[in-house]
Design a protein around this motif. Structure first.
Motif, PDB file in Angstrom:
ATOM      1  N   LYS A  41     -17.596  -1.800 -15.283  1.00  6.72           N
ATOM      2  CA  LYS A  41     -16.923  -1.549 -14.456  1.00  6.72           C
ATOM      3  C   LYS A  41     -17.227  -2.785 -13.212  1.00  6.72           C
ATOM      4  O   LYS A  41     -18.060  -2.880 -13.382  1.00  6.72           O
TER       5      LYS A  41
ATOM      6  N   SER B 198     -15.338  -3.635  -9.314  1.00  5.36           N
ATOM      7  CA  SER B 198     -14.398  -2.724  -8.144  1.00  5.36           C
ATOM      8  C   SER B 198     -13.913  -4.405  -7.894  1.00  5.36           C
ATOM      9  O   SER B 198     -15.781  -4.691  -7.256  1.00  5.36           O
TER      10      SER B 198
ATOM     11  N   TYR C  28     -14.219   5.644 -11.923  1.00  3.11           N
ATOM     12  CA  TYR C  28     -15.150   4.706 -11.625  1.00  3.11           C
ATOM     13  C   TYR C  28     -17.184   5.120 -12.340  1.00  3.11           C
ATOM     14  O   TYR C  28     -17.451   4.650 -12.419  1.00  3.11           O
TER      15      TYR C  28
ATOM     16  N   CYS D 111     -17.612   6.926 -14.851  1.00  5.42           N
ATOM     17  CA  CYS D 111     -16.495   6.431 -15.970  1.00  5.42           C
ATOM     18  C   CYS D 111     -15.641   7.573 -16.933  1.00  5.42           C
ATOM     19  O   CYS D 111     -16.163   7.061 -17.937  1.00  5.42           O
TER      20      CYS D 111
ATOM     21  N   ILE E  14     -12.434   0.146 -15.464  1.00  3.68           N
ATOM     22  CA  ILE E  14     -13.756   0.183 -16.146  1.00  3.68           C
ATOM     23  C   ILE E  14     -13.620  -0.444 -17.261  1.00  3.68           C
ATOM     24  O   ILE E  14     -11.986  -0.263 -17.910  1.00  3.68           O
TER      25      ILE E  14
ATOM     26  N   CYS F 230     -18.149   1.555 -20.223  1.00 11.17           N
ATOM     27  CA  CYS F 230     -18.494   1.596 -18.611  1.00 11.17           C
ATOM     28  C   CYS F 230     -19.663   1.958 -18.496  1.00 11.17           C
ATOM     29  O   CYS F 230     -20.576   1.658 -17.664  1.00 11.17           O
TER      30      CYS F 230
ATOM     31  N   TYR G 292     -10.916  -0.707  -8.639  1.00 13.56           N
ATOM     32  CA  TYR G 292     -11.533  -0.470  -9.894  1.00 13.56           C
ATOM     33  C   TYR G 292     -11.111   0.026 -11.123  1.00 13.56           C
ATOM     34  O   TYR G 292     -10.263  -0.166 -11.502  1.00 13.56           O
TER      35      TYR G 292
END
Length: 173
Positions: A122, A124, A81, A84, A111, A117, A109
């Motif tokens: 991305k 979370s 994450y 990337c 992406i 990303c 997470y």
């Protein structure tokens, strides 16, 4: 009371009873969190802001909507994450309409693995355990078993009386 009125009354009582039973036994369903809401999974969107305004629970879904010829979704670890990278990814999706179950209480997470990303694609999310069911109101610490049972009986009796009176009020008898 005529046969027609009695039949209508019986039908209303039956329908009301079935609806109450349905309401009492209906289970709360999972939430489908659509990433980015109406903007979908695209570059240039602040997904941190979006995720901070959501509450995720075990059993919910997170779904990604995007152009499948341009983007995809990878579930990665924290390092993937932050950097990337899709190395060591634990899942990947590319249908353009991906529904991903959130089955564990943990941080997830996600992406985009096609380069998006680096342009902010991305997200979370923190998934919480399901909350405990609420404690019954009649289980107060100072109430005796007899008074709690009596209160429950009064509540059930009141509900039955209301169910019996509702059809008469409804049809104007």
């Amino acid at each position: 009371m005529s046969n027609s009125a009695a039949s209508t009354l019986l039908h209303l009582i039956t329908t009301t009873t079935l609806l109450l039973l349905l309401l009492l036994t209906t289970r709360v369903s999972a939430t489908d969190h659509i990433v980015g809401a109406n903007k979908g999974w695209n570059s240039g969107i602040n997904y941190t802001l979006w995720s901070n305004n959501q509450t995720f629970y075990v059993g919910d879904l997170i779904s990604f909507r995007y152009q499948k010829t341009q983007y995809n979704v990878f579930e990665v670890n924290e390092t993937g994450y932050d950097n990337c990278t899709i190395e060591g990814a634990v899942g990947n999706w590319s249908s353009g309409k991906d529904f991903i179950p959130l089955n564990k209480a943990k941080r997830y997470y996600f992406i985009c693995g096609t380069g998006g990303c680096f342009n902010g694609m991305k997200v979370s999310v923190i998934v919480h355990p399901l909350p405990s069911p609420p404690k019954p109101a009649i289980a107060a610490t100072h109430a005796s078993t007899k008074s709690a049972a009596a209160a429950a009986a009064r509540g059930i009796y009141s509900m039955l009386v209301l169910m019996g009176l509702f059809p008469f009020v409804w049809i104007g008898l």
